[in-house]
Structure formats: C-alpha cells, structure tokens
Motif scaffolding. Structure first.
Motif: not given
Ligand code: PMP
Ligand code: GLU
Length: 404
Positions: A3-10
């Motif tokens: 999973i992208s870092k962006l979505c991991q952090n949402i």
C-alpha cells in the motif's frame, strides 16, 4: 499487495467510522443511539425528490458538463447574490460530488508538495487528511474554549511561513459550533492579502446560526479578500441531502478552471440526477430550510438544558451548526472495569459499550479531552441519550468514590 505511503498514512474518517461502529452494534440487536456523524435526520424535502424522479423520467441520465449544468451553476450564482450579496458568474462556479470534493479539488489546485495550509482548530477531521492527500502540510493553529474556539489573529500570523498558501476557515464550525465575527474574519482577510494566501471558506453550516449570530462570508468583506477566497458549500446540511453527494465551490475563474480540469479526470461531472434535485432545491421554496433550521435551534436549547443537568461535564455554547463539544476532561484518569480512561477516545468507546451512545472523540478534531455530540437526531432519542450519559457518569463517579 504493498500500500502506498500516502494511503498507509491516511486516518479513516473518525466521524464516518463511528457511524459504522454504531451500525454494527445495531445489527446485533442493541438499541444504539448514534450522535456520531453529523447528518440531518430529516428526509430530503418532497419537492426536491420529485425533481429527481422527473429528471430520470425525462432522460437526464447522461454526462453533464464536468463542472455541472449551466442552469445549476447559474442557480448557485443567484443564490449567492440573494443570500450573501456575492457576485459570481457561472464560470466561477464548479459543482462537485459533495462539498468534500469541492474542498479536495481546491487543495489539489492550490498546493505544491510541501506547501502549508493553516488550520484553525478544533476543526473537521477531513481537513488535515485532505491537505496531506494534496501533498501539503497542515499547520494547526489551536484555540481554547475560553477563546471561543477561534484562534487570535496574532497566533494565526505567527504560524505563517514562506510556504503558507492557504487557510481553511469553517464558520459556523464543525465540531465547535463557533461562529467567527466579522472583525475576526476581516483580520484573516487582511493577513491573506498581505501574505498572499487563499482563504478556503467552508460555509456548509451557514443556514444554522443561533442567538443572533451571523454567518459572514469572507468573500463579502472587500474586493481584495473576495479575489482570494474560495467559497465552499453544498446541499447536505441545509437541504438534508447528505446521500445525494452534491456540493460546490465559487471563486477566482482560473482556480475554478484548474479544479474543473482536475475533476474531469477524477470523477467527471457530479451525478446528473442529483444536480437536477439540487437545482430544484435552490430555486424552490426555501421554507424547508427555515423549518429544519428552526428544529435544530429548538434541539440546541433542549440539549444545552440537558447538559446543564450533568454536573461532571460541561460544554461550549455553540452559535451555529448542530454540534456540542462536550468537555469530558473530568473523566480522564478514572477507572472503569479495570481499565483507565486515558483519552476521550477511551471514554467514547466505553460509553458506546456500556450505554450504547455513540459520540465522536475529540482527538481527531484536535480537541483532546472533548467529545462531539451531533444533535441532528430526533428529540426523544436526544433525551434518552443524555439520560444514558448522565447515568453512566453517575455510576463512573460513584465507583471512583467507593474505590477511594
Ligand atoms: N465541511 C464540513 C465542515 C462538514 O462537516 C462536512 C460534512 N459532511 C462537509 C464539509 C462535507 O459535506 P458533503 O461532502 O456532504 O457536502
Ligand atoms: N461532516 C459530518 C461530520 O463531521 C458527516 C461525516 C463526514 O463526512 O465527516 O460528522
């Protein structure tokens, strides 16, 4: 799959999550009262629903222009002129899939990686995530209850850097219900002009103001402030149309054009049938808006009286929207069933388990120690919810006294 870092952090929406948790418990047969997600409990008025049916029957089932039909954009312009004396032409307006998408489009069109957006807080849970999703950085500017939950201008000014691009102002505010005064908005307007900032003005609760408060749009303050303001609004709250997913932005032509280009790849036009319904809403009799606002005003009075009967907690007196931010700091550190209630999140979880009342913990709004109540629910459910909260707090405090 990675999973992208962006979505991991949402962080998933705390307001929508609480709705789902309440739904799961309800499906198990429990009598859960959800004062979680802020959503009018009224049905969409009949004349609006009928317009949607007509639109389907007439074949308005195809793509529309990406930024919405011309009649709808014109109706938004007429509405803004009538309600707020703001002059826009249809090419300064974009219709979106909810105010959510209007906000996301705005941030995407404004921010380069690392650009900063000032976030007066407590604020709605989706702002910081949206800023991150647009590649930007949220800079929180906190305000305390004693400050009316509006940060003083000096604190806002101190947070400006050479990366600051915008400030999000949400008046009336979710979750506090604070309504910014004309002077407070003017100070932000002057700062925006001086520092070349965009004001993203989320006015979605503008129809819900109480005790003589006025929901002022920064765009109405001066031509210079108008030129750097994006007005965000929608149909969800004023017309009880949360599920239709319809919102809009009005602002500078070039910015709206950029947002339209972005939207053209993201979702294309918002739902054509919802647009027909939205047109009927704006051009029809506005009595439905006034009636719902009057119902919220009466519930607010009732809820403030009910909170007053609970000695262990207090709340900020909101001048707008349909939320109460309960101060639950007195329960932190107390023990229940062998666990210590350390955060408002712990309190909300235990309250849901023990008393079947769903509130949203304040942490996600930048309001630790508080819980948000949405009073957009039927009167008898509100009374019952507050009775359950009172009983739970009595039990909790009695237990501490016994243990002490
Ligand atoms: N702004 C605020 C402050 C909100 O509380 C909400 C709640 N849904 C929205 C925007 C988005 O509304 P919608 O996408 O339903 O139009
Ligand atoms: N805006 C409402 C709330 O804060 C609805 C849920 C959401 O979209 O966040 O509860």
């Amino acid at each position: 799959m990675r999973i992208s870092k962006l979505c991991q952090n949402i962080a998933p929406s705390a307001t929508l999550k609480i709705n789902e948790q309440a739904g799961i418990l309800r499906a198990k047969g429990l009598d859960v009262i959800s004062l979680g997600a802020g959503e009018p409990d009224f049905d969409t008025p009949a004349f609006i629903r009928e317009a949607a049916v007509r639109a389907m029957d007439e074949g308005q089932t195809r793509y529309t222009p990406v930024s919405g039909t011309l009649p709808l954009r014109q109706a938004v312009c007429d509405h803004l002129l009538r309600e707020k004396n703001l002059s826009y032409s249809p090419n300064q307006v974009i219709i979106c899939t909810g105010a959510k998408q209007a906000l996301m489009n705005t941030l995407a069109a404004l921010l380069d990686p690392g650009d900063e957006v000032l976030l007066p807080a407590p604020c709605w849970v989706s702002y910081p995530e949206m800023i991150a999703m647009a590649g930007g950085k949220a800079v929180w500017v906190h305000a305390a209850a004693e400050e009316g939950f509006v940060p003083p201008i000096e604190r806002i000014r101190a947070a400006v850097t050479d990366r600051t691009r915008a400030i999000i102002v949400n008046s009336p505010s979710n979750p506090t219900g604070a309504v910014w005064t004309r002077e407070q908005l003017m100070a932000v307007g002057e700062l925006a002009v001086e520092k070349d900032l965009c004001i993203i003005s989320d006015e979605i609760y503008d129809q819900l103001v109480y005790d003589g408060a006025e929901a002022v749009s920064p765009a109405s303050l001066s031509p210079a402030v108008y030129a750097r303001t994006v007005v965000i609004n929608g149909w969800s709250k004023a017309y009880a149309m949360t599920g239709w997913r319809l919102g809009y932005a009005a602002g500078p032509k070039a910015l709206i054009a950029a947002m339209s280009a972005y939207q053209s790849h993201f979702t294309g036009n918002p739902n054509s049938i919802a647009q027909a319904a939205g047109l009927a809403a704006l051009t029809g009799d506005q009595q439905c808006v006034r009636d719902m606002a009057a119902a919220f005003a009466a519930r607010r009075e009732m809820m403030l009286a009910l909170v007053e009967k609970i000695p262990q907690i207090g709340c900020f007196v909101p001048a707008g929207a349909f939320y109460l931010l309960l101060d639950v700091r007195s329960v932190l550190g107390k023990r229940w069933g062998g666990q210590v209630i350390r955060t408002s999140e712990d309190f909300a979880r235990i309250l849901l388990e023990e008393a079947q009342v769903a509130l949203v913990p304040g942490d996600a709004f930048g309001a630790p120690g508080y819980c948000r109540v949405s009073y957009a629910a039927a009167n008898d459910r509100l009374v019952e919810a507050m009775r359950r909260i009172r009983r739970f707090l009595n039990d909790l405090f009695a237990l501490q006294a016994m243990e002490a």
